[in-house]
Design a protein around this motif. Structure first.
Motif, PDB file in Angstrom:
ATOM      1  N   VAL A 227      23.964 -25.411  -7.954  1.00 58.57           N
ATOM      2  CA  VAL A 227      23.588 -24.327  -8.874  1.00 58.57           C
ATOM      3  C   VAL A 227      24.745 -23.349  -9.010  1.00 58.57           C
ATOM      4  O   VAL A 227      25.113 -22.934 -10.119  1.00 58.57           O
ATOM      5  CB  VAL A 227      22.327 -23.599  -8.373  1.00 58.57           C
ATOM      6  N   ASN A 228      25.348 -22.994  -7.880  1.00 63.09           N
ATOM      7  CA  ASN A 228      26.481 -22.077  -7.893  1.00 63.09           C
ATOM      8  C   ASN A 228      27.667 -22.657  -8.657  1.00 63.09           C
ATOM      9  O   ASN A 228      28.318 -21.974  -9.461  1.00 63.09           O
ATOM     10  CB  ASN A 228      26.883 -21.744  -6.457  1.00 63.09           C
ATOM     11  N   ASP A 229      27.953 -23.949  -8.440  1.00 69.13           N
ATOM     12  CA  ASP A 229      29.043 -24.601  -9.175  1.00 69.13           C
ATOM     13  C   ASP A 229      28.762 -24.586 -10.678  1.00 69.13           C
ATOM     14  O   ASP A 229      29.678 -24.359 -11.491  1.00 69.13           O
ATOM     15  CB  ASP A 229      29.215 -26.044  -8.704  1.00 69.13           C
ATOM     16  N   SER A 230      27.515 -24.831 -11.059  1.00 70.70           N
ATOM     17  CA  SER A 230      27.165 -24.843 -12.483  1.00 70.70           C
ATOM     18  C   SER A 230      27.321 -23.463 -13.094  1.00 70.70           C
ATOM     19  O   SER A 230      27.776 -23.317 -14.247  1.00 70.70           O
ATOM     20  CB  SER A 230      25.723 -25.335 -12.668  1.00 70.70           C
ATOM     21  N   GLU A 231      26.958 -22.428 -12.357  1.00 70.86           N
ATOM     22  CA  GLU A 231      27.132 -21.065 -12.864  1.00 70.86           C
ATOM     23  C   GLU A 231      28.606 -20.748 -13.075  1.00 70.86           C
ATOM     24  O   GLU A 231      28.984 -20.074 -14.040  1.00 70.86           O
ATOM     25  CB  GLU A 231      26.490 -20.069 -11.891  1.00 70.86           C
ATOM     26  N   LYS A 232      29.435 -21.241 -12.185  1.00 67.13           N
ATOM     27  CA  LYS A 232      30.870 -20.999 -12.334  1.00 67.13           C
ATOM     28  C   LYS A 232      31.430 -21.769 -13.527  1.00 67.13           C
ATOM     29  O   LYS A 232      32.274 -21.255 -14.278  1.00 67.13           O
ATOM     30  CB  LYS A 232      31.593 -21.371 -11.041  1.00 67.13           C
ATOM     31  N   MET A 233      30.966 -23.006 -13.715  1.00 64.91           N
ATOM     32  CA  MET A 233      31.396 -23.749 -14.901  1.00 64.91           C
ATOM     33  C   MET A 233      30.931 -23.058 -16.175  1.00 64.91           C
ATOM     34  O   MET A 233      31.657 -23.007 -17.173  1.00 64.91           O
ATOM     35  CB  MET A 233      30.863 -25.191 -14.839  1.00 64.91           C
ATOM     36  N   ALA A 234      29.726 -22.497 -16.140  1.00 66.41           N
ATOM     37  CA  ALA A 234      29.237 -21.743 -17.299  1.00 66.41           C
ATOM     38  C   ALA A 234      30.124 -20.546 -17.568  1.00 66.41           C
ATOM     39  O   ALA A 234      30.419 -20.212 -18.730  1.00 66.41           O
ATOM     40  CB  ALA A 234      27.799 -21.285 -17.057  1.00 66.41           C
ATOM     41  N   GLY A 235      30.588 -19.890 -16.489  1.00 63.65           N
ATOM     42  CA  GLY A 235      31.499 -18.765 -16.665  1.00 63.65           C
ATOM     43  C   GLY A 235      32.793 -19.172 -17.326  1.00 63.65           C
ATOM     44  O   GLY A 235      33.307 -18.477 -18.216  1.00 63.65           O
ATOM     45  N   LEU A 236      33.329 -20.304 -16.935  1.00 63.13           N
ATOM     46  CA  LEU A 236      34.558 -20.801 -17.545  1.00 63.13           C
ATOM     47  C   LEU A 236      34.348 -21.125 -19.021  1.00 63.13           C
ATOM     48  O   LEU A 236      35.193 -20.809 -19.870  1.00 63.13           O
ATOM     49  CB  LEU A 236      35.032 -22.055 -16.802  1.00 63.13           C
ATOM     50  N   LEU A 237      33.229 -21.736 -19.347  1.00 60.85           N
ATOM     51  CA  LEU A 237      32.947 -22.086 -20.742  1.00 60.85           C
ATOM     52  C   LEU A 237      32.742 -20.847 -21.600  1.00 60.85           C
ATOM     53  O   LEU A 237      33.196 -20.782 -22.749  1.00 60.85           O
ATOM     54  CB  LEU A 237      31.718 -22.998 -20.807  1.00 60.85           C
ATOM     55  N   ARG A 238      32.073 -19.845 -21.048  1.00 60.41           N
ATOM     56  CA  ARG A 238      31.887 -18.612 -21.820  1.00 60.41           C
ATOM     57  C   ARG A 238      33.224 -17.926 -22.077  1.00 60.41           C
ATOM     58  O   ARG A 238      33.455 -17.352 -23.142  1.00 60.41           O
ATOM     59  CB  ARG A 238      30.944 -17.648 -21.073  1.00 60.41           C
ATOM     60  N   ASP A 239      34.132 -17.994 -21.119  1.00 57.53           N
ATOM     61  CA  ASP A 239      35.472 -17.447 -21.323  1.00 57.53           C
ATOM     62  C   ASP A 239      36.232 -18.204 -22.415  1.00 57.53           C
ATOM     63  O   ASP A 239      37.139 -17.666 -23.043  1.00 57.53           O
ATOM     64  CB  ASP A 239      36.276 -17.498 -20.024  1.00 57.53           C
ATOM     65  N   MET A 240      35.859 -19.457 -22.634  1.00 58.88           N
ATOM     66  CA  MET A 240      36.474 -20.256 -23.687  1.00 58.88           C
ATOM     67  C   MET A 240      35.816 -20.023 -25.051  1.00 58.88           C
ATOM     68  O   MET A 240      36.227 -20.615 -26.052  1.00 58.88           O
ATOM     69  CB  MET A 240      36.379 -21.746 -23.335  1.00 58.88           C
ATOM     70  N   GLY A 241      34.787 -19.175 -25.079  1.00 66.98           N
ATOM     71  CA  GLY A 241      34.130 -18.870 -26.341  1.00 66.98           C
ATOM     72  C   GLY A 241      32.842 -19.621 -26.587  1.00 66.98           C
ATOM     73  O   GLY A 241      32.216 -19.463 -27.643  1.00 66.98           O
ATOM     74  N   TYR A 242      32.412 -20.429 -25.635  1.00 67.54           N
ATOM     75  CA  TYR A 242      31.162 -21.164 -25.783  1.00 67.54           C
ATOM     76  C   TYR A 242      29.965 -20.244 -25.530  1.00 67.54           C
ATOM     77  O   TYR A 242      30.050 -19.281 -24.765  1.00 67.54           O
ATOM     78  CB  TYR A 242      31.090 -22.331 -24.805  1.00 67.54           C
ATOM     79  N   GLU A 243      28.847 -20.580 -26.133  1.00 70.85           N
ATOM     80  CA  GLU A 243      27.584 -19.915 -25.865  1.00 70.85           C
ATOM     81  C   GLU A 243      26.620 -20.917 -25.245  1.00 70.85           C
ATOM     82  O   GLU A 243      26.746 -22.122 -25.449  1.00 70.85           O
ATOM     83  CB  GLU A 243      26.984 -19.335 -27.155  1.00 70.85           C
ATOM     84  N   LYS A 244      25.645 -20.400 -24.516  1.00 68.82           N
ATOM     85  CA  LYS A 244      24.705 -21.273 -23.815  1.00 68.82           C
ATOM     86  C   LYS A 244      23.655 -21.811 -24.775  1.00 68.82           C
ATOM     87  O   LYS A 244      23.050 -21.058 -25.545  1.00 68.82           O
ATOM     88  CB  LYS A 244      24.025 -20.524 -22.671  1.00 68.82           C
ATOM     89  N   ALA A 245      23.417 -23.114 -24.731  1.00 71.30           N
ATOM     90  CA  ALA A 245      22.363 -23.749 -25.522  1.00 71.30           C
ATOM     91  C   ALA A 245      21.125 -23.926 -24.644  1.00 71.30           C
ATOM     92  O   ALA A 245      21.221 -24.042 -23.418  1.00 71.30           O
ATOM     93  CB  ALA A 245      22.829 -25.100 -26.041  1.00 71.30           C
ATOM     94  N   GLN A 246      19.969 -23.965 -25.264  1.00 68.47           N
ATOM     95  CA  GLN A 246      18.726 -24.122 -24.519  1.00 68.47           C
ATOM     96  C   GLN A 246      18.366 -25.584 -24.287  1.00 68.47           C
ATOM     97  O   GLN A 246      17.606 -25.907 -23.376  1.00 68.47           O
ATOM     98  CB  GLN A 246      17.585 -23.418 -25.259  1.00 68.47           C
ATOM     99  N   THR A 247      18.894 -26.477 -25.100  1.00 70.49           N
ATOM    100  CA  THR A 247      18.605 -27.910 -24.970  1.00 70.49           C
ATOM    101  C   THR A 247      19.887 -28.710 -25.212  1.00 70.49           C
ATOM    102  O   THR A 247      20.814 -28.219 -25.862  1.00 70.49           O
ATOM    103  CB  THR A 247      17.550 -28.369 -25.994  1.00 70.49           C
TER     104      THR A 247
END
Length: 442
Positions: free
Chosen positions: A16-36
């Motif tokens: 879970v922690n690793d996934s949150e960190k990957m999400a942080g990296l993607l958001r820094d790249m300009g990505y937004e979180k999708a629900q599906t």
């Protein structure tokens, strides 16, 4: 329109922690979180291989993405975590997977995605120490819960339990510098996090230039804004009096310890290479309760380990009766590749494993209900995390990790409130607030 990502996480809190960190990296790249997955431009499957069940679930999820990839060829499908770390060839059998990477190099996700654009399929499995991941961005919008965060302080394992694949997928023990841990916790507290979980495969063995886990608990607890500090997973061979004293003496450290025995039979413990006896485990629990009488104890058990007899299993039941658990996670043994136990004859029939699992679960359930019934009518401090999955009640946890459904309105979310317990079940409590928005001590 911004590109979007979806991350499916299997397994432990470390994942879970690793996934949150990957999400942080993607958001820094300009990505937004999708629900599906259907809404995403990139889907990452973060896998777990500690047991066969999450392993199989991951393979099933990956296989189901084939249809989505066929409809949308530009979709990037990535597989990360423990499964590719141990058996990348199995992942490569899925032709719709564009990116495969392991537990050691998730921090390179941005560079890996750029390579996918240039090269097509990319596979990178490293077997070396990862960079200090606490330097990665992690803000509340990346968290599963904006008030609770996991902070990895120790990775890997040197124990080589005969059933466990962790040393092969996560590497040897290595600890994060304490100043980096404190910096991470400060950043989280500034963003409204109230509770931090210090994570490690063997967190009791945390050690960095003379700083041990007890020292780290004191340091983290000094961070302003943090109300609760937890740590997991403990190992009986590493759990010490210094840690028990820290739980007793630091108000912010929660009176909850996850201390997996795995078995109550000395013969089985030796075959598992656990490094302690049942007597030593019981002594650790007694020592802990001398320092922290109100501590909640949870654990993991494996039933049906190769060679486990009825007498061995009865010794596990007697250990549970003597130690008394608030919660336990019971698993049927399943052989894992690369482990020594995979060479043992898996000689306990499936139906026997299942019977032992149910018997042990029922014993723990009985103990948990008895302990929870004692709380009815008492007032507990509950950190309200949000609405329950059913949406009609608020949801939170006591300091000793008991889930509580709470009557109340939305303004209580993110606050620590005093709650009168009105109902109890084996693993869940219900209650009503007696005060609102109170940040109180344990």
């Amino acid at each position: 329109m911004a590109k979007r990502f979806f991350i499916k996480t299997f397994g432990c809190q470390m994942n879970v922690n690793d996934s949150e960190k990957m999400a942080g990296l993607l958001r820094d790249m300009g990505y937004e979180k999708a629900q599906t997955p259907e809404e995403a431009d990139i889907v990452i499957v973060n896998t777990c291989s500690v047991r066969a069940k999450p392993d199989n679930k991951a393979y099933s999820f990956i296989g189901n993405l084939k249809r989505l990839k066929k409809r949308r060829p530009d979709l990037v499908v990535a597989v990360a975590g423990c499964v590719p770390q141990k058996e990348k060839e199995q992942i490569l059998r899925f032709p719709h997977v564009d990116l495969v990477f392991g537990t050691f190099n998730f921090v390179k996700l941005p560079q890996l995605l750029e390579r996918v654009k240039r090269e097509g399929r990319v596979v990178e499995i490293l077997n070396r120490k990862i960079p200090e991941e606490e330097k990665l961005p992690l803000v509340d919008s990346y968290l599963e819960n904006p008030f609770i965060a996991y902070v990895t302080v120790q990775r890997g394992c040197n124990r080589f339990c005969t059933y466990c694949i962790v040393p092969f997928t996560r590497g040897r023990e290595r600890s994060v510098a304490p100043h980096l841990v404190v910096e991470e916790v400060k950043r989280l507290a500034e963003r409204g996090v109230k509770e931090v979980h210090l994570l490690g495969q063997n967190v009791d063995f945390y050690g960095y230039q003379g700083t041990d886990l007890a020292d780290l608990l004191y340091m983290v607890s000094e961070v302003e804004g943090v109300e609760r500090v937890r740590f997991t997973t403990s190992h009986p061979a590493g759990f010490s009096e210094r840690i028990a004293r820290a739980i007793r003496d630091i108000p912010k450290v929660c009176p909850y310890v996850h201390l997996p025995p795995q078995s109550g039979s000395n013969r089985v413990l030796e075959r598992m290479n656990r490094g302690y006896t049942r007597e030593e485990y019981i002594e650790k629990v007694q020592m802990l309760r001398e320092f922290v009488p109100n501590v909640a104890l949870s654990g993991d058990f494996i039933v049906g380990f190769p060679g486990e007899t009825e007498e061995d299993f009865e010794q596990t039941l007697s250990l549970v009766e003597e130690c008394v658990f608030d919660q336990a996670f019971v698993f049927e043994y399943s052989p894992r590749p690369f482990t020594k136990a995979a060479t043992f004859k898996d000689d306990v029939p499936k139906e026997v494993k299942n019977r032992r699992l149910q018997t042990l679960q029922e014993l723990v359930k009985k103990q948990a209900l008895e302990r929870n019934l004692e709380r009815v009518g008492k007032v507990e401090e509950v950190l309200i995390e949000g609405f329950s999955p059913k949406g009609s009640e608020l949801y939170g946890r006591t300091a000793d990790n008991k889930p509580v459904a709470v009557e109340g309105s939305e303004e209580l979310i993110g606050k620590t409130v005093e709650v009168e317990i009105t109902q109890a079940s084996p693993f869940f409590l219900k209650g009503k607030p007696v005060t609102t928005g109170v940040r109180s001590k344990r």
